[in-house]
Design an enzyme around this catalytic site. Sequence first.
Site: not given
Ligand code: PLP
Length: 823
Positions: A718, A492
Amino acid sequence: MKTYDLSYISGIINAKIIGNANFKITYLSNDTRRIIDGFNTLFFALKTNTNDGHKFVLNAYNNGVRCFVVEYMPDKVAEMPEACFLIVSNSLTALQTLAAAHRRLYNIPVIGITGSNGKTIVKEWLYQLLHKNIEITRSPKSYNSQIGVPLSVWNIDNNTKLCIFEAGISMPNEMTALEKIIQPTIGIFTNIGEAHQQYFESLEQKASEKIKLFAHSDIVIFNRDNKIIKEVVTKTNGLKTFTWGEQEDCDVRILSIHKHSNNTTIHLSINNDHHRFEIPFIDDASIENVLHCLTTCVYLKQDINDTIENIQQLKPVEMRLFWKKAIHNSYLINDSYSNDLNSFKIALDYLYQQRQSDKLTVILSDVTESSSGNEAIYEQVVRLLKETRVNKLIAIGKQIAGFKSLFENEGISTSLYPSTEAFIQVLPGLTFSNENILLKGARRFQFERIANILELQTHETTLEINLTAITHNLKAYKNLLKPATKLMVMVKAYGYGSGDAEVAKLLQFNHVDYLTVAYIDEGIALRKAGITLPIMVLNVEESGYNQLEQYNLEPEIFSFHQLNNFYNYCVQNGIIQQGIHIKLDTGMHRLGFLPEEVVLLGKQIQEQNILFVKSAFTHFAASEDATEDDFTNLQADLFIKSCNTLEMKIGYSFIMHCCNTAGIERHPQFHMDMVRLGVGLYEGNKQLSGGETTIPVGSLKATVAQIKHLKEGDTVGYNRRFKATKPTNVATIRIGYADGLRRSMGNNVGEVFINNHRAPIIGSVCMDMCMIDVTNIPVNVGDAAEIFGMHIPVKEVAQKCQTISYEILTGIGQRVKRVYIEE
Ligand SMILES: *Cc1c(COP(=O)(O)O)cnc(C)c1O
């Protein structure tokens, strides 16, 4: 290249033949991504810790391969009617036996290089120093493993007059196998250090393992001042030596080494002749590598003055090939430090395998150094170009021009230029569009001048994604799982910022079981990139239902509202079965069905009888936090109970999963049927309980646009937040908060890594730029600074910004170019 009859090979490796063995073999392969001329390739199905080549046999067949070395008959043999299988008890041993037999046919000097560091550089530099005088076959890149060595040795042919192969080991007892394949006549032992130490009790033990490479060598070349190596060499009976070092009786005696700001003066004597010269390096490793090469040249009776002169010209070794974005929507691989057939083939492989479009263009210089062209070599060039489906050739040089008809007869559109200069003159008027360009030229053609024109120069901030690190990290996490536990990888947010399709392709190749994206668009992008793994989508909106089906994506279902909506959609559209994933909320209180809703949920799913539960999962709220372990246990408990209820209601079982990265590491008792790996794949620098340490995948880099010399009292940026209290050198680099460098990193909070030093970020970070203090660091315009990566862990940056690595990784601007590298 030499060609063998398949039946003859079968005899060498003692195989049982199934099928018609009437084939001719020129190439060996263990990787379907690298197959070019399938029909003349023998594919070895190798089992490694992470993969089993037997799974790729059909894929190889579909790539034109007909001949396979296997340990058992693979699946779907009926789909491969023309295939011939050579069945052996161990495919790797067969590969090694075949290579060793091939090596034995050649009675020529073979240099074998081992040691902890510098193997590849010594090999490449020796090549640079010697190839003008002698035809050399060498290991491609750093092919030095149990698989890489036999594939390298296979490249020896009748033209070869000298070989240079490297041998690397990571465990005891591996070197004897490599010795049998390489059969080195000349040994180089570079040094001994901590690399791969976990499998050895001491440096001495590792050194005595490595020296086995030279069991039958005429001579071994090494640094006499290295006590450990000296000792193992002395202990090895009958081993002759040729050494460099400070002692009087070294063959190459070092009298002094003086480092200056950008070169080093070396003073040495050989047979009492003194030589004093400069080399363009100042780091100890390069000095050591140069001395190994020089000593080897002396041993090979090369003219010492020529050797010293050539050493001044040594170029740093570009160990990896990668794409750069070029003008006119094109991409460029710049591989212009050498041009021999072997490295040409490797570069073409990369071009073909990593192509971003089907328009493949090669800009190529004369291939050999001799002034008269050698027709046989150009025939091979044409064949390689054909096989990799190159459509367009730009040939530069007087020699290659003589073979124009050879290229045109094969239908490759060819244009000729007598020199690099002549090409550069017309280059502004030429159009390239959406092309994948390989720039491959011998060094004297100075193709870097062409690269400078073709590369897109506007904003050179890049996020380098190290694909090799992803494979390593994946394997490190797989080692924490039981063999039956499935692995889902979260890609993702565009693979936690690292660009999803490339990463997903690699994960698919490494046989993960599932991928997960946050939104439908991300899933569609993966399907369009050829990903066939099952894909779960976390957050599906109604407007996307039709695309779920079209692209074969599986939604997470987290509420009754969504369940009923989706069910109605399926009914209205005549869908009779659709896989879904049930999200259970056991304490995170974000999305999901509560445990008390599960009875009703199960009843509905069972009655509706369209939606099919492929998995049920929950997400831990604090799996990384030891003080919350009671809560994590409670969540797991609720999850298991809810799954049992659900299973009873719907009448079938499904995959259960709850562990994210921290859960995988800290709660092995909850791995269940599958785990969900996320940040751990990308972040790096984590020591896992399996003994492996993960490698950072992304390196964020920006280049120096300008350098200023401030006097006391001058200010920077700045609101004049930085005031110089003494004369100060400031470099402005091309990265700002719009690229993801947080404003909070300014004003001496953050640092970047440039030319081997850390430099503080001074003044306020601007939108597209920031300034760093380089007062005591040698820096030039165009030098690259690392914001995070191998030298500055992303976690350190996150801590300085008071956030977590996830936010830093996913906050890198879309305009930052992603480039993919393989080591
Ligand atoms: C993002 C996510 C993970 C992975 O989590 P990490 O801490 O990056 O390993 C696992 N399960 C779900 C439902 C997620 O949204």
